[in-house]
Design an enzyme around this catalytic site. Structure first.
Site, PDB file in Angstrom:
ATOM      1  N   ASP A  89       0.804  -1.224   0.000  1.00 11.15           N
ATOM      2  CA  ASP A  89       0.000   0.000   0.000  1.00 11.15           C
ATOM      3  C   ASP A  89       0.840   1.279   0.000  1.00 11.15           C
ATOM      4  OD1 ASP A  89      -2.606  -1.053  -0.165  1.00 11.15           O
ATOM      5  OD2 ASP A  89      -2.526  -1.638   1.941  1.00 11.15           O
ATOM      6  N   ASP A 150      -7.131  -4.438  -4.099  1.00 11.06           N
ATOM      7  CA  ASP A 150      -6.755  -3.089  -3.662  1.00 11.06           C
ATOM      8  C   ASP A 150      -5.494  -2.586  -4.365  1.00 11.06           C
ATOM      9  OD1 ASP A 150      -7.989  -4.841  -1.766  1.00 11.06           O
ATOM     10  OD2 ASP A 150      -7.762  -3.350  -0.178  1.00 11.06           O
TER      11      ASP A 150
END
Length: 376
Positions: A89, A150
């Protein structure tokens, strides 16, 4: 719809939050309308920075600008300390902070910081299975060959790094990840898996599953929204028509599953009962994804009017039914987000990413400012 009024109300909350949060970063609320704060332990810190940069672009308020710069400086220290970066991320953290400052201020140090972050993300690339490993150390039994949907939103940092440096390796790896996600995370009925497992030595496909959804074969709504937006951004950078088509397919599925108020439950396959949690953050992400998708569809696309009408219904519902509308006590923008219903973690609270994407959607609609996923 008066998007300007809603933006002004988010600014009032943000100015209060600058004082409330100090040097810390919000993640989720814990049932009381107050954000839980962290010191660089999460994947979420970039969203507060992104809110600050969007708020500054709208208001030109020097106090908000100072807070935005402060957030980037804090994330720079995190990178230098290599603190909490052992995951994929990195794009969420540094596209909305360092890259945002580069886009807004043309600050060279911030450009270099974003490129350093791209290099950190590249360390997650696993050459044998040809994928970015989402979580855990290389060779990890549970996560060594695992991707999650994601990650599509982290890839724009790599597309941008190639544009900045001329080094194709960033975009080439991002392209392979996007293609693998399209082939294995998107199911035949246009729903999606949250996660997919591959043999980390051979790269052979093993199975789809979920970490946060209702069950392995269900469709976690936030994951579906990441797909809508992520594949539209993949098309922006790679110009492969099948990425645009995939984004549109996922969008159509999302819209067909929505309840009457046009805001998603937390999982499309969870039993929809009176107390089933919504996920307003999923709908905020979805709105941004549709607005990105619409930028690339030809004017004569037969689904264009349907998508445009649907996205306005969703954002209007978020504003009218879920927005705190200038509350002096609640610290978030969007009520009824869900972090991890399955994990019993903030199933009905404020989510800082929901706030960010809500504001990004409003800024896209009011001023055409699309956030910080690509160079303008």
């Amino acid at each position: 719809m008066n998007w300007k009024s809603a933006i002004e109300q988010t600014l009032a909350t943000t100015r209060l939050n600058i004082k409330r949060f100090g040097d810390q970063f919000p993640i989720v609320s814990l049932g009381d309308g107050k954000y839980h704060l962290t010191d660089h332990t999460s994947w979420t810190e970039g969203f507060w920075s992104g809110i600050l940069w969007l708020s500054y672009e709208y208001s030109k308020d020097p106090e908000i600008h100072a807070a935005a710069i402060k957030s980037v400086d804090s994330l720079k220290k995190r990178l230098e300390a290599k603190q909490g970066l052992d995951h994929h991320d990195i794009g969420f953290l540094y596209s909305l902070s360092a890259k945002a400052r580069w886009i807004v201020d043309k600050d060279e140090d911030s450009r270099l910081l974003a490129l350093q972050a791209a290099d950190i993300l590249m360390k997650r690339w696993r050459s044998a299975p040809q994928l970015f490993q989402a979580w855990g150390p290389e060779g990890d039994d549970a996560n060594g060959g695992r991707i999650i949907i994601d990650c599509l939103m982290n890839l724009p940092l790599l597309y941008w790094a190639t544009q900045q440096t001329g080094d194709r390796s960033y975009a080439d790896c991002a392209s392979m990840q996007a293609e693998k996600s399209r082939r294995f995370l998107v199911r035949g009925d246009d729903s999606s898996y949250h996660t997919f497992y591959f043999d980390q030595v051979t790269g052979n496909a093993i199975r789809g599953g979920t970490e946060q959804g209702f069950q392995d074969g269900s469709t976690w709504t936030r994951g579906q929204a990441w797909g809508v937006y992520g594949f539209a951004l993949a098309y922006r950078h790679l110009k492969e028509p099948y990425f645009l088509d995939t984004s549109k397919r996922l969008a159509r599925y999302f819209l067909e599953q929505l309840p009457e108020d046009h805001v998603a439950y937390w999982d499309f396959d969870a039993p929809q009962e009176q107390d089933t949690p919504r996920d307003s953050s999923a709908s905020a992400i979805f709105v941004c994804g549709i607005l990105e998708l619409l930028e690339h569809l030809p004017e004569d696309d037969p689904e264009r009017a349907f998508l445009d009408e649907a996205v306005h219904k969703s954002i209007a519902s978020l504003v009218n039914r879920y927005f705190t509308a200038g509350s002096q006590t609640e610290e978030g923008f969007l009520r009824h987000g869900s972090y991890s219903v399955r994990g019993k973690s903030s199933p009905d609270d404020f989510m800082i990413w929901g706030d960010y994407f809500f504001l990004e959607a409003l800024m896209r609609l009011e001023q055409g400012i699309p956030g910080y996923w690509y160079e303008r």
